[in-house]
Design a protein around this motif. Structure first.
Motif, PDB file in Angstrom:
ATOM      1  N   ASP A  30       4.361  45.372  67.511  1.00 10.96           N
ATOM      2  CA  ASP A  30       3.118  44.656  67.585  1.00 10.96           C
ATOM      3  C   ASP A  30       3.431  43.281  68.409  1.00 10.96           C
ATOM      4  N   ALA A  31       4.588  42.534  67.973  1.00  7.01           N
ATOM      5  CA  ALA A  31       5.032  41.159  68.633  1.00  7.01           C
ATOM      6  C   ALA A  31       5.253  41.611  70.015  1.00  7.01           C
ATOM      7  N   TYR A  32       6.005  42.718  70.281  1.00  3.07           N
ATOM      8  CA  TYR A  32       6.074  42.998  71.817  1.00  3.07           C
ATOM      9  C   TYR A  32       4.797  43.396  72.678  1.00  3.07           C
ATOM     10  N   ARG A  33       3.943  43.867  71.980  1.00  2.00           N
ATOM     11  CA  ARG A  33       2.697  44.087  72.853  1.00  2.00           C
ATOM     12  C   ARG A  33       1.817  42.881  72.928  1.00  2.00           C
ATOM     13  N   ARG A  34       2.302  41.709  72.342  1.00  2.00           N
ATOM     14  CA  ARG A  34       1.325  40.259  72.584  1.00  2.00           C
ATOM     15  C   ARG A  34       1.556  39.946  73.843  1.00  2.00           C
ATOM     16  N   ASP A  35       0.578  39.238  74.602  1.00  2.00           N
ATOM     17  CA  ASP A  35       0.280  38.535  75.828  1.00  2.00           C
ATOM     18  C   ASP A  35       1.653  37.679  76.086  1.00  2.00           C
ATOM     19  N   LEU A  36       2.043  36.807  75.154  1.00  2.00           N
ATOM     20  CA  LEU A  36       3.084  35.920  75.605  1.00  2.00           C
ATOM     21  C   LEU A  36       4.222  35.587  74.459  1.00  2.00           C
ATOM     22  N   THR A  37       5.195  35.311  74.900  1.00  2.00           N
ATOM     23  CA  THR A  37       6.104  35.190  73.720  1.00  2.00           C
ATOM     24  C   THR A  37       5.795  34.100  72.847  1.00  2.00           C
ATOM     25  N   ILE A  38       5.426  33.111  73.229  1.00  2.00           N
ATOM     26  CA  ILE A  38       4.836  31.917  72.537  1.00  2.00           C
ATOM     27  C   ILE A  38       3.724  32.128  71.730  1.00  2.00           C
ATOM     28  N   ASN A  39       2.915  33.377  71.796  1.00  2.00           N
ATOM     29  CA  ASN A  39       2.116  34.187  70.901  1.00  2.00           C
ATOM     30  C   ASN A  39       2.491  35.106  70.166  1.00  2.00           C
ATOM     31  N   SER A  40       3.736  35.547  70.065  1.00  4.86           N
ATOM     32  CA  SER A  40       4.115  36.800  69.469  1.00  4.86           C
ATOM     33  C   SER A  40       4.877  36.443  68.168  1.00  4.86           C
ATOM     34  N   LEU A  41       4.586  35.143  67.510  1.00  8.30           N
ATOM     35  CA  LEU A  41       5.265  34.729  66.325  1.00  8.30           C
ATOM     36  C   LEU A  41       4.175  34.991  65.332  1.00  8.30           C
ATOM     37  N   PHE A  42       4.842  35.506  64.175  1.00  4.53           N
ATOM     38  CA  PHE A  42       3.904  35.553  62.786  1.00  4.53           C
ATOM     39  C   PHE A  42       4.600  34.754  61.998  1.00  4.53           C
ATOM     40  N   TYR A  43       3.299  34.322  60.889  1.00  8.61           N
ATOM     41  CA  TYR A  43       3.816  33.843  59.730  1.00  8.61           C
ATOM     42  C   TYR A  43       3.530  34.898  58.678  1.00  8.61           C
ATOM     43  N   ASN A  44       4.357  35.199  57.936  1.00 12.91           N
ATOM     44  CA  ASN A  44       4.310  35.976  56.698  1.00 12.91           C
ATOM     45  C   ASN A  44       3.922  35.405  55.528  1.00 12.91           C
ATOM     46  N   ILE A  45       2.495  35.707  55.144  1.00 16.92           N
ATOM     47  CA  ILE A  45       2.152  35.292  54.030  1.00 16.92           C
ATOM     48  C   ILE A  45       2.736  35.612  52.652  1.00 16.92           C
ATOM     49  N   ASN A  46       3.083  36.842  52.607  1.00 15.44           N
ATOM     50  CA  ASN A  46       3.738  37.213  51.604  1.00 15.44           C
ATOM     51  C   ASN A  46       5.028  36.705  51.199  1.00 15.44           C
ATOM     52  N   THR A  47       5.835  36.307  52.333  1.00  9.40           N
ATOM     53  CA  THR A  47       7.103  35.565  52.088  1.00  9.40           C
ATOM     54  C   THR A  47       7.191  34.164  52.447  1.00  9.40           C
ATOM     55  N   ASN A  48       6.045  33.497  53.070  1.00  9.80           N
ATOM     56  CA  ASN A  48       5.958  32.406  53.257  1.00  9.80           C
ATOM     57  C   ASN A  48       6.847  31.922  54.318  1.00  9.80           C
ATOM     58  N   SER A  49       7.173  32.690  55.368  1.00 13.26           N
ATOM     59  CA  SER A  49       8.171  32.598  56.446  1.00 13.26           C
ATOM     60  C   SER A  49       7.682  32.933  57.754  1.00 13.26           C
ATOM     61  N   VAL A  50       8.106  32.179  58.737  1.00 11.58           N
ATOM     62  CA  VAL A  50       8.109  32.494  60.017  1.00 11.58           C
ATOM     63  C   VAL A  50       8.968  33.549  60.748  1.00 11.58           C
ATOM     64  N   GLU A  51       8.095  34.597  61.331  1.00 14.74           N
ATOM     65  CA  GLU A  51       8.911  35.615  62.069  1.00 14.74           C
ATOM     66  C   GLU A  51       8.761  35.607  63.291  1.00 14.74           C
ATOM     67  N   ASP A  52      10.204  35.520  64.176  1.00 13.96           N
ATOM     68  CA  ASP A  52      10.246  35.623  65.583  1.00 13.96           C
ATOM     69  C   ASP A  52      10.836  36.718  66.063  1.00 13.96           C
ATOM     70  N   LEU A  53      10.040  37.787  65.949  1.00 12.77           N
ATOM     71  CA  LEU A  53      10.570  39.313  66.329  1.00 12.77           C
ATOM     72  C   LEU A  53      10.893  39.470  67.720  1.00 12.77           C
ATOM     73  N   THR A  54      10.610  39.061  68.602  1.00 12.50           N
ATOM     74  CA  THR A  54      11.010  39.097  70.119  1.00 12.50           C
ATOM     75  C   THR A  54      12.395  38.206  70.341  1.00 12.50           C
ATOM     76  N   GLY A  55      12.532  37.519  69.111  1.00 12.33           N
ATOM     77  CA  GLY A  55      13.879  36.583  69.572  1.00 12.33           C
ATOM     78  C   GLY A  55      13.538  35.558  70.450  1.00 12.33           C
ATOM     79  N   LYS A  56      12.388  35.414  71.104  1.00 14.16           N
ATOM     80  CA  LYS A  56      12.111  34.412  72.344  1.00 14.16           C
ATOM     81  C   LYS A  56      11.172  33.531  71.959  1.00 14.16           C
ATOM     82  N   GLY A  57      10.400  33.708  71.035  1.00 13.77           N
ATOM     83  CA  GLY A  57       9.075  32.905  70.738  1.00 13.77           C
ATOM     84  C   GLY A  57       9.278  31.447  70.556  1.00 13.77           C
ATOM     85  N   ILE A  58      10.216  31.122  69.715  1.00 17.14           N
ATOM     86  CA  ILE A  58      10.637  29.666  69.289  1.00 17.14           C
ATOM     87  C   ILE A  58      11.304  29.115  70.408  1.00 17.14           C
TER      88      ILE A  58
END
Length: 452
Positions: free
Chosen positions: A194-222
């Protein structure tokens, strides 16, 4: 809110004439006469899971390492986790996109989109309402926005209120394409897909509510957030052909944050196939909404400059086929220069002079000022200003917006014509006669200045 013409008149005439036009307007290369317009001012496809982006510039933007939730966000997320626990669901809840980006940049955001890894958004909303019934609370209405692949709307989205905040719920997605088709088959996907299907790398970041953590799954968002860099997770041309509106979103976010556009992204955005997709594949309402967001944002001139730089002006601001003279790239650039002049005047006079709605219409009027004298004939043989066609047909904005822009154009013509009179050393009664009722009630020594 109606836009009164007096503030606009003030903006046009209060400043010396030479300060209104940007320097490029004074050169013969982009003069209105050479463009066929009467000038307002006279003056002497492979899909790999690898990011396709050129190296970003050096790190320069401050980005937080973690996300601090405010009280309302904590309350909302706690409620969603209560639903998960109540039903014993093995569901990961992730906030996607803009909310994560803005929170990492230290900005508040109230647009919360939840991505679900194993169920549809509508299904989860029904779970929330069942839980509300269990706790004796009032259930909420659920709205569903259906898929529309022909308009590049590939996902069904469910929306409901959670503690008086509208939340969008959608499933994580994976896309598969069949040969000779640009419309994908949608399936449940992993968070990485899903992250790789997003429009931009800066919009591909997730915040996992279950784990209270930021996920940068493309490795480029942050990394791209810190670098101030606009790029796509996958190769940009394929990304834009999937949904051509992403081109305008890239421009909007680049202008808003002052970020640089990736060179590969710019090349793809200027591609003739992508430009044709913008003009033909996206609904005019979606295009108008993106342009409206740009005009109402903090750097509308940069956004319009990007549109010109990428040769997208004619694809976005489409004109009737029988428009004469046909606008050129130079005339499109002139439109942006006039809006830039209007923007500079507004900044000089103070942004509080106009309301947000007035500022919006004022900038549209500046943008389309070079087209003010162009009229086309519609199917009913009615003569209509081209600016009206752009606003009503190209952008699908309100009829009242088009009417006000035309009114501002008419007013600007009249007031500009008065400048020689105001600058002359003639008698005040001659000035008053030319101005008519505009200066009633002013003393003779103040008429040239106070009327405006």
């Amino acid at each position: 809110m109606a836009l009164h013409l007096r503030p606009t008149r003030f903006l046009i005439l209060h400043c010396p004439l030479r300060r209104l036009a940007p320097k490029p307007l004074l050169s013969s290369a982009v003069s209105g006469r050479n463009l066929g317009f009467r000038p307002l001012f006279s003056a002497g496809a492979g899909r790999t899971m690898q990011p396709a982006s050129s190296p970003p510039p050096p790190l320069s933007h401050s980005v937080r390492e973690t996300i601090d939730l405010n009280e309302k966000e904590e309350k909302i997320f706690r409620r969603l986790l209560e639903v998960i626990r109540h039903f014993g669901l093995d569901t990961q809840l992730r906030v996607a996109g803009g909310w994560v980006r803005d929170k990492l940049l230290g900005k508040e955001c109230y647009d919360i989109d939840i991505a679900l890894d194993n169920m549809l958004g509508q299904e989860f909303c029904e779970k929330i309402n069942t839980y509300l019934q269990h706790t004796g609370e009032e259930i909420q209405g659920v709205g569903v926005i259906q898929r529309n692949p022909e308009q590049s709307k590939h996902l069904e989205t469910a929306r409901m209120r959670v503690y008086d905040t509208w939340i969008d719920f959608v499933n994580l997605r994976s896309e598969k394409y069949v040969e000779n088709s640009r419309i994908p088959t949608m399936e449940f996907g992993t968070a990485e897909e899903d992250a790789y299907r997003r429009d931009l790398t800066i919009n591909s970041l997730f915040y996992n509510i279950n784990t209270n953590s930021v996920e940068d799954l493309t490795g480029k968002g942050i990394q791209h957030l810190k670098a101030g860099f606009i790029a796509t997770p996958l190769p940009p041309k394929a990304t834009f052909l999937d949904d051509p509106l992403r081109v305008l979103r890239a421009i909007r976010f680049g202008a808003r944050f002052g970020f640089n556009l990736d060179e590969n992204l710019k090349k793809a955005a200027s591609d003739e196939e992508v430009k044709a997709a913008i003009a033909d594949k996206i609904s005019r309402e979606r295009i108008g909404h993106e342009i409206d967001l740009m005009i109402s944002d903090n750097n509308p001139v940069k956004a319009m400059n990007y549109i010109c730089e990428l040769n997208l002006f004619s694809a976005v601001f489409t004109l009737p086929k029988n428009t004469q003279p046909t606008p050129t790239e130079e005339s499109e650039r002139l439109c942006v220069l006039y809006m830039e002049a209007a923007w500079k005047i507004l900044q000089m006079m103070g942004s509080s002079l106009l309301s947000d709605e007035q500022r919006r219409l004022y900038l549209y009027a500046g943008l389309f000022l070079p087209f003010r004298s162009i009229i086309y004939t519609d199917n009913k043989l009615k003569k209509i200003p081209v600016s009206t066609y752009i606003i009503r047909n190209s952008l699908k904005l309100k009829a009242s917006d088009a009417e006000m822009v035309v009114s501002i154009h008419v007013a600007s013509e009249r007031f500009i014509s008065l400048i020689p009179i105001l600058e002359s050393k003639g008698e005040s009664d001659i000035v008053a006669e030319e101005l008519g009722d505009e200066c009633l009630g002013f003393s003779s020594t103040s008429k040239r200045r106070a009327c405006f």
